[in-house]
Design a protein around this motif. Structure first.
Motif, PDB file in Angstrom:
ATOM      1  N   MET A   1       0.832  -1.192   0.000  1.00  0.00           N
ATOM      2  CA  MET A   1       0.000   0.000   0.000  1.00  0.00           C
ATOM      3  C   MET A   1       0.874   1.252   0.000  1.00  0.00           C
ATOM      4  O   MET A   1       0.491   2.262  -0.556  1.00  0.00           O
ATOM      5  CB  MET A   1      -0.929   0.006   1.218  1.00  0.00           C
ATOM      6  CG  MET A   1      -2.061  -1.001   1.134  1.00  0.00           C
ATOM      7  SD  MET A   1      -3.252  -0.661  -0.165  1.00  0.00           S
ATOM      8  CE  MET A   1      -4.334   0.467   0.637  1.00  0.00           C
ATOM      9  N   CYS A   8       0.416   7.408  -6.227  1.00  0.00           N
ATOM     10  CA  CYS A   8      -0.808   8.218  -6.311  1.00  0.00           C
ATOM     11  C   CYS A   8      -0.679   9.554  -5.601  1.00  0.00           C
ATOM     12  O   CYS A   8      -1.623  10.350  -5.608  1.00  0.00           O
ATOM     13  CB  CYS A   8      -1.978   7.454  -5.688  1.00  0.00           C
ATOM     14  SG  CYS A   8      -2.381   5.911  -6.491  1.00  0.00           S
ATOM     15  N   LEU A  15      -4.257   6.298   2.142  1.00  0.00           N
ATOM     16  CA  LEU A  15      -4.993   5.274   1.400  1.00  0.00           C
ATOM     17  C   LEU A  15      -5.878   4.450   2.320  1.00  0.00           C
ATOM     18  O   LEU A  15      -7.012   4.119   1.971  1.00  0.00           O
ATOM     19  CB  LEU A  15      -4.028   4.338   0.656  1.00  0.00           C
ATOM     20  CG  LEU A  15      -3.491   4.838  -0.667  1.00  0.00           C
ATOM     21  CD1 LEU A  15      -2.519   3.829  -1.255  1.00  0.00           C
ATOM     22  CD2 LEU A  15      -4.615   5.107  -1.646  1.00  0.00           C
ATOM     23  N   TYR A  16      -5.350   4.119   3.484  1.00  0.00           N
ATOM     24  CA  TYR A  16      -6.124   3.301   4.420  1.00  0.00           C
ATOM     25  C   TYR A  16      -7.367   4.020   4.945  1.00  0.00           C
ATOM     26  O   TYR A  16      -8.295   3.387   5.422  1.00  0.00           O
ATOM     27  CB  TYR A  16      -5.250   2.829   5.587  1.00  0.00           C
ATOM     28  CG  TYR A  16      -4.401   1.635   5.231  1.00  0.00           C
ATOM     29  CD1 TYR A  16      -4.990   0.424   4.878  1.00  0.00           C
ATOM     30  CD2 TYR A  16      -3.014   1.719   5.248  1.00  0.00           C
ATOM     31  CE1 TYR A  16      -4.221  -0.680   4.549  1.00  0.00           C
ATOM     32  CE2 TYR A  16      -2.230   0.616   4.919  1.00  0.00           C
ATOM     33  CZ  TYR A  16      -2.844  -0.575   4.572  1.00  0.00           C
ATOM     34  OH  TYR A  16      -2.090  -1.664   4.246  1.00  0.00           O
ATOM     35  N   HIS A  18      -9.349   5.416   2.982  1.00  0.00           N
ATOM     36  CA  HIS A  18     -10.331   5.213   1.920  1.00  0.00           C
ATOM     37  C   HIS A  18     -10.607   3.750   1.619  1.00  0.00           C
ATOM     38  O   HIS A  18     -11.639   3.426   1.011  1.00  0.00           O
ATOM     39  CB  HIS A  18      -9.879   5.909   0.637  1.00  0.00           C
ATOM     40  CG  HIS A  18      -9.725   7.379   0.801  1.00  0.00           C
ATOM     41  ND1 HIS A  18     -10.800   8.242   0.806  1.00  0.00           N
ATOM     42  CD2 HIS A  18      -8.628   8.148   0.995  1.00  0.00           C
ATOM     43  CE1 HIS A  18     -10.367   9.476   0.982  1.00  0.00           C
ATOM     44  NE2 HIS A  18      -9.060   9.450   1.102  1.00  0.00           N
ATOM     45  N   CYS A  19      -9.685   2.864   1.981  1.00  0.00           N
ATOM     46  CA  CYS A  19      -9.873   1.446   1.686  1.00  0.00           C
ATOM     47  C   CYS A  19      -9.128   0.590   2.710  1.00  0.00           C
ATOM     48  O   CYS A  19      -8.121   1.019   3.266  1.00  0.00           O
ATOM     49  CB  CYS A  19      -9.421   1.117   0.274  1.00  0.00           C
ATOM     50  SG  CYS A  19      -7.827   1.764  -0.176  1.00  0.00           S
ATOM     51  N   ASP A  21      -7.618  -2.446   2.258  1.00  0.00           N
ATOM     52  CA  ASP A  21      -6.402  -3.112   1.786  1.00  0.00           C
ATOM     53  C   ASP A  21      -6.352  -2.995   0.263  1.00  0.00           C
ATOM     54  O   ASP A  21      -7.203  -2.343  -0.347  1.00  0.00           O
ATOM     55  CB  ASP A  21      -6.377  -4.581   2.229  1.00  0.00           C
ATOM     56  CG  ASP A  21      -7.652  -5.339   1.871  1.00  0.00           C
ATOM     57  OD1 ASP A  21      -8.336  -4.962   0.893  1.00  0.00           O
ATOM     58  OD2 ASP A  21      -7.968  -6.320   2.559  1.00  0.00           O
ATOM     59  N   LYS A  22      -5.372  -3.649  -0.366  1.00  0.00           N
ATOM     60  CA  LYS A  22      -5.229  -3.549  -1.821  1.00  0.00           C
ATOM     61  C   LYS A  22      -6.427  -4.131  -2.551  1.00  0.00           C
ATOM     62  O   LYS A  22      -6.848  -3.598  -3.571  1.00  0.00           O
ATOM     63  CB  LYS A  22      -3.943  -4.235  -2.289  1.00  0.00           C
ATOM     64  CG  LYS A  22      -2.706  -3.421  -2.023  1.00  0.00           C
ATOM     65  CD  LYS A  22      -1.489  -3.883  -2.777  1.00  0.00           C
ATOM     66  CE  LYS A  22      -1.156  -5.320  -2.574  1.00  0.00           C
ATOM     67  NZ  LYS A  22       0.111  -5.729  -3.181  1.00  0.00           N
ATOM     68  N   ASP A  24      -9.533  -4.172  -1.531  1.00  0.00           N
ATOM     69  CA  ASP A  24     -10.613  -3.192  -1.431  1.00  0.00           C
ATOM     70  C   ASP A  24     -10.356  -2.021  -2.388  1.00  0.00           C
ATOM     71  O   ASP A  24     -11.280  -1.532  -3.037  1.00  0.00           O
ATOM     72  CB  ASP A  24     -10.742  -2.694   0.010  1.00  0.00           C
ATOM     73  CG  ASP A  24     -11.918  -1.753   0.199  1.00  0.00           C
ATOM     74  OD1 ASP A  24     -12.993  -2.000  -0.378  1.00  0.00           O
ATOM     75  OD2 ASP A  24     -11.755  -0.755   0.928  1.00  0.00           O
ATOM     76  N   LEU A  25      -9.125  -1.591  -2.482  1.00  0.00           N
ATOM     77  CA  LEU A  25      -8.765  -0.525  -3.419  1.00  0.00           C
ATOM     78  C   LEU A  25      -9.086  -0.954  -4.852  1.00  0.00           C
ATOM     79  O   LEU A  25      -9.707  -0.210  -5.609  1.00  0.00           O
ATOM     80  CB  LEU A  25      -7.275  -0.174  -3.282  1.00  0.00           C
ATOM     81  CG  LEU A  25      -6.704   0.806  -4.302  1.00  0.00           C
ATOM     82  CD1 LEU A  25      -7.398   2.163  -4.200  1.00  0.00           C
ATOM     83  CD2 LEU A  25      -5.196   0.953  -4.087  1.00  0.00           C
ATOM     84  N   GLN A  28     -12.801  -0.965  -5.444  1.00  0.00           N
ATOM     85  CA  GLN A  28     -13.332   0.386  -5.639  1.00  0.00           C
ATOM     86  C   GLN A  28     -13.015   0.930  -7.033  1.00  0.00           C
ATOM     87  O   GLN A  28     -13.809   1.688  -7.599  1.00  0.00           O
ATOM     88  CB  GLN A  28     -12.784   1.327  -4.564  1.00  0.00           C
ATOM     89  CG  GLN A  28     -13.365   1.065  -3.196  1.00  0.00           C
ATOM     90  CD  GLN A  28     -12.873   2.048  -2.165  1.00  0.00           C
ATOM     91  OE1 GLN A  28     -12.788   3.239  -2.432  1.00  0.00           O
ATOM     92  NE2 GLN A  28     -12.552   1.552  -0.977  1.00  0.00           N
ATOM     93  N   LEU A  29     -11.884   0.525  -7.579  1.00  0.00           N
ATOM     94  CA  LEU A  29     -11.503   0.992  -8.909  1.00  0.00           C
ATOM     95  C   LEU A  29     -12.317   0.332 -10.022  1.00  0.00           C
ATOM     96  O   LEU A  29     -12.689   0.982 -10.992  1.00  0.00           O
ATOM     97  CB  LEU A  29     -10.009   0.748  -9.161  1.00  0.00           C
ATOM     98  CG  LEU A  29      -9.035   1.604  -8.361  1.00  0.00           C
ATOM     99  CD1 LEU A  29      -7.615   1.090  -8.531  1.00  0.00           C
ATOM    100  CD2 LEU A  29      -9.145   3.058  -8.787  1.00  0.00           C
TER     101      LEU A  29
END
Length: 173
Positions: A1, A8, A15-16, A18-19, A21-22, A24-25, A28-29
């Motif tokens: 992350m 980014c 980042l955490y 907003h999400c 873990d990876k 979840d990221l 979301q994408l």
């Protein structure tokens, strides 16, 4: 992350927020891209069933080629990410799952067409899966290989010219 955040312009902590873990990221994408296809497919089936059940209209209306033009190709980067970077996520088998959904929807639609008098060739689930797998693969290859929009549209015309007459014949149109 941490590395994702650096690329980014975020910290890992940012980042955490907003999400989780990876995964979840990633979800979301790509979730909006998946939702666009699912909504199109649901509307497609609803439109076909309504046209046949309510109006008795057995006219061919649209196809997955239209979905590619309207939904997928304008968002090529989203779908490329979904198809090429989903290993280990719930989207890992996205094209196979899409094929399964299409097959299930088609088998819901076929009895309605038969009731309206169309002569539809008997086709097994295995045969239908084979056809949809070939069709879906052909439609999404330009996305996977990052063809330009112009190249993708040319390929789409070829796929349409090849598959559409077969689908129409199979479904009695």
């Amino acid at each position: 992350m941490r590395r994702v955040g650096e690329r980014c312009g975020f910290t890992a902590a940012g980042l955490y927020r907003h999400c989780r873990d990876k995964e979840d990221l990633f979800d979301q994408l790509v979730a909006p891209a998946v939702e666009r296809i699912n909504a199109w497919m649901d509307a497609h089936l609803t439109k076909y069933l309504a046209a046949v059940q309510e109006k008795g209209n057995l006219q061919w209306q649209d196809s997955w080629v239209d979905m590619m033009r309207e939904i997928v190709y304008p968002h090529m980067d989203d779908y490329h990410l979904l198809l090429t970077c989903s290993s280990g996520t719930k989207y890992e088998n996205f094209l196979h799952d899409l094929t399964q959904t299409a097959q299930e929807q088609t088998f819901q639609y076929l009895p309605v067409l038969r009731e309206k008098g169309l002569t539809i060739r008997a086709i097994s689930p295995t045969e239908m899966h084979l056809l949809f797998s070939a069709y879906v693969t052909a439609l999404f290859e330009p996305v996977i290989h990052r063809y330009t929009l112009e190249e993708s549209m040319r390929c789409l015309e070829t796929v349409e010219a090849f598959f559409l007459p077969g689908w129409k014949a199979l479904f009695g149109f």
